[in-house]
Design a protein around this motif. Structure first.
Motif, PDB file in Angstrom:
ATOM      1  N   LEU A 166       0.808  -1.215   0.000  1.00 33.57           N
ATOM      2  CA  LEU A 166       0.000   0.000   0.000  1.00 33.57           C
ATOM      3  C   LEU A 166       0.841   1.265   0.000  1.00 33.57           C
ATOM      4  O   LEU A 166       0.433   2.289  -0.557  1.00 33.57           O
ATOM      5  CB  LEU A 166      -0.948  -0.022   1.199  1.00 33.57           C
ATOM      6  N   ARG A 171      -3.013   4.997  -6.524  1.00 32.66           N
ATOM      7  CA  ARG A 171      -4.461   4.778  -6.583  1.00 32.66           C
ATOM      8  C   ARG A 171      -4.706   3.315  -6.934  1.00 32.66           C
ATOM      9  O   ARG A 171      -3.845   2.659  -7.532  1.00 32.66           O
ATOM     10  CB  ARG A 171      -5.117   5.701  -7.616  1.00 32.66           C
ATOM     11  N   PRO A 172      -5.856   2.753  -6.572  1.00 33.13           N
ATOM     12  CA  PRO A 172      -6.108   1.332  -6.841  1.00 33.13           C
ATOM     13  C   PRO A 172      -5.992   0.939  -8.308  1.00 33.13           C
ATOM     14  O   PRO A 172      -5.563  -0.175  -8.618  1.00 33.13           O
ATOM     15  CB  PRO A 172      -7.530   1.120  -6.315  1.00 33.13           C
ATOM     16  N   PHE A 200     -13.359   1.882  -7.461  1.00 34.72           N
ATOM     17  CA  PHE A 200     -12.338   1.739  -6.417  1.00 34.72           C
ATOM     18  C   PHE A 200     -11.543   3.043  -6.298  1.00 34.72           C
ATOM     19  O   PHE A 200     -11.250   3.514  -5.188  1.00 34.72           O
ATOM     20  CB  PHE A 200     -11.422   0.575  -6.762  1.00 34.72           C
ATOM     21  N   ASP A 201     -11.194   3.651  -7.413  1.00 36.95           N
ATOM     22  CA  ASP A 201     -10.486   4.933  -7.372  1.00 36.95           C
ATOM     23  C   ASP A 201     -11.333   6.007  -6.698  1.00 36.95           C
ATOM     24  O   ASP A 201     -10.818   6.840  -5.933  1.00 36.95           O
ATOM     25  CB  ASP A 201     -10.125   5.381  -8.785  1.00 36.95           C
ATOM     26  N   TRP A 204     -11.297   5.378  -3.040  1.00 36.07           N
ATOM     27  CA  TRP A 204      -9.969   5.740  -2.541  1.00 36.07           C
ATOM     28  C   TRP A 204      -9.863   7.256  -2.370  1.00 36.07           C
ATOM     29  O   TRP A 204      -9.337   7.742  -1.357  1.00 36.07           O
ATOM     30  CB  TRP A 204      -8.932   5.218  -3.517  1.00 36.07           C
ATOM     31  N   ALA A 215      -1.629   4.476   4.993  1.00 28.54           N
ATOM     32  CA  ALA A 215      -2.209   3.928   3.773  1.00 28.54           C
ATOM     33  C   ALA A 215      -3.144   2.752   4.067  1.00 28.54           C
ATOM     34  O   ALA A 215      -4.150   2.569   3.373  1.00 28.54           O
ATOM     35  CB  ALA A 215      -1.107   3.499   2.817  1.00 28.54           C
ATOM     36  N   ARG A 218      -6.569   4.009   4.992  1.00 30.78           N
ATOM     37  CA  ARG A 218      -7.256   4.522   3.800  1.00 30.78           C
ATOM     38  C   ARG A 218      -7.790   3.378   2.953  1.00 30.78           C
ATOM     39  O   ARG A 218      -8.912   3.427   2.449  1.00 30.78           O
ATOM     40  CB  ARG A 218      -6.299   5.400   2.986  1.00 30.78           C
ATOM     41  N   TRP A 219      -6.982   2.337   2.768  1.00 31.61           N
ATOM     42  CA  TRP A 219      -7.409   1.157   2.001  1.00 31.61           C
ATOM     43  C   TRP A 219      -8.615   0.490   2.659  1.00 31.61           C
ATOM     44  O   TRP A 219      -9.598   0.130   1.990  1.00 31.61           O
ATOM     45  CB  TRP A 219      -6.241   0.192   1.907  1.00 31.61           C
ATOM     46  N   ALA A 222     -11.699   2.541   1.985  1.00 31.35           N
ATOM     47  CA  ALA A 222     -12.101   2.480   0.585  1.00 31.35           C
ATOM     48  C   ALA A 222     -12.753   1.134   0.267  1.00 31.35           C
ATOM     49  O   ALA A 222     -13.790   1.085  -0.415  1.00 31.35           O
ATOM     50  CB  ALA A 222     -10.899   2.719  -0.319  1.00 31.35           C
TER      51      ALA A 222
END
Length: 256
Positions: A166, A171-172, A200-201, A204, A215, A218-219, A222
């Motif tokens: 991560l 971005r994903p 997903f973006d 995110w 990170a 955040r993941w 998201a």
């Protein structure tokens, strides 16, 4: 059956896939009388095959691994690394073993084939699995920071897993370049995998305030938001590893 590919490999490259396999399929291997796994197309050096044995044995101490390569010179070069529970054999997609394995791992193999060849290879490999076996086929970058794989049972594809380091992820959708062959050419408007990465973006971006906590947080946020619209099939214990697994049916080509 198959063709010789580039064979490039690096130690520790497949750690994310291996850890996922040990976590999700380890119990099946542990219960089996013959817990045999295959590393198909391990490449010019056997590092990842040796690592697969070590990681599987954390979950299934009796697991055995057979490395299979279509290039006989690579098989000869790997045989000095054989040990208890680890052997090497010449072969390809026919998987030349007397018994059906509980696991076939094929990493960075189909990446070098045409997309039209994928379905037939999947079908052939799934036919070689034991009734409760698993085929894991996917692609990763050279040092294993980004990885996407499809998990299949004897009946066919089940799930798609996205995994990343991560701290290196902007971005994903950065993972799009590592989609397996069945999906990489489908990352275009109108295809489900494109819609998934787009959503997903967006999730995110909406989770940006959580970046202050790292990170991983955040993941987690998201992915949690993503579950409102997509069939995420794993839990937060896997999300914390920088993973998310989605039902294959939601991302299968042509389902848009």
């Amino acid at each position: 059956m198959g063709t010789v590919t580039r064979g490039t490999t690096n130690p520790n490259r497949l750690r994310r896939m291996d850890r996922w396999i040990a976590a999700t399929h380890g119990a099946t291997l542990r219960r089996a009388d013959e817990p045999v796994a295959v590393d198909l197309g391990y490449g010019a050096a056997p590092w990842t095959t040796v690592e697969l044995l070590l990681r599987l044995r954390t979950a299934a101490p009796r697991a055995r691994v057979v490395g299979i390569e279509i290039d006989p010179e690579r098989v000869a070069a790997a045989r000095p690394y054989a040990r208890e529970g680890l052997t090497f054999r010449h072969g390809g997609f026919e998987v030349p073993l007397p018994a059906r394995p509980l696991l076939i791992r094929a990493a960075n193999v189909l990446r070098q084939y045409d997309e039209d060849a994928v379905a037939a290879v999947w079908e052939r490999l799934c036919a070689r699995l034991a009734p409760d076996g698993l085929l894991v086929e996917g692609t990763c970058d050279e040092i294993g920071r980004r990885h996407v794989w499809v998990a299949l049972g004897p009946e066919g594809p089940r799930t798609v897993t996205f995994a990343a380091r991560l701290a290196s992820l902007d971005r994903p959708s950065d993972l799009a370049e590592r989609l397996p062959k069945a999906l990489i050419h489908r990352n275009v408007p109108g295809e489900p995998v494109h819609a998934f990465l787009r959503d997903f973006d967006r999730a995110w971006a909406a989770a940006a305030p959580y970046a202050a906590y790292g990170a991983r947080q955040r993941w987690l946020r998201a992915v949690r938001d993503l579950t409102a619209d997509w069939p995420v099939v794993d839990r937060s214990s896997r999300w914390r590893q920088g993973e998310v697994t989605v039902a294959w049916g939601a991302l299968a080509p042509g389902r848009g």
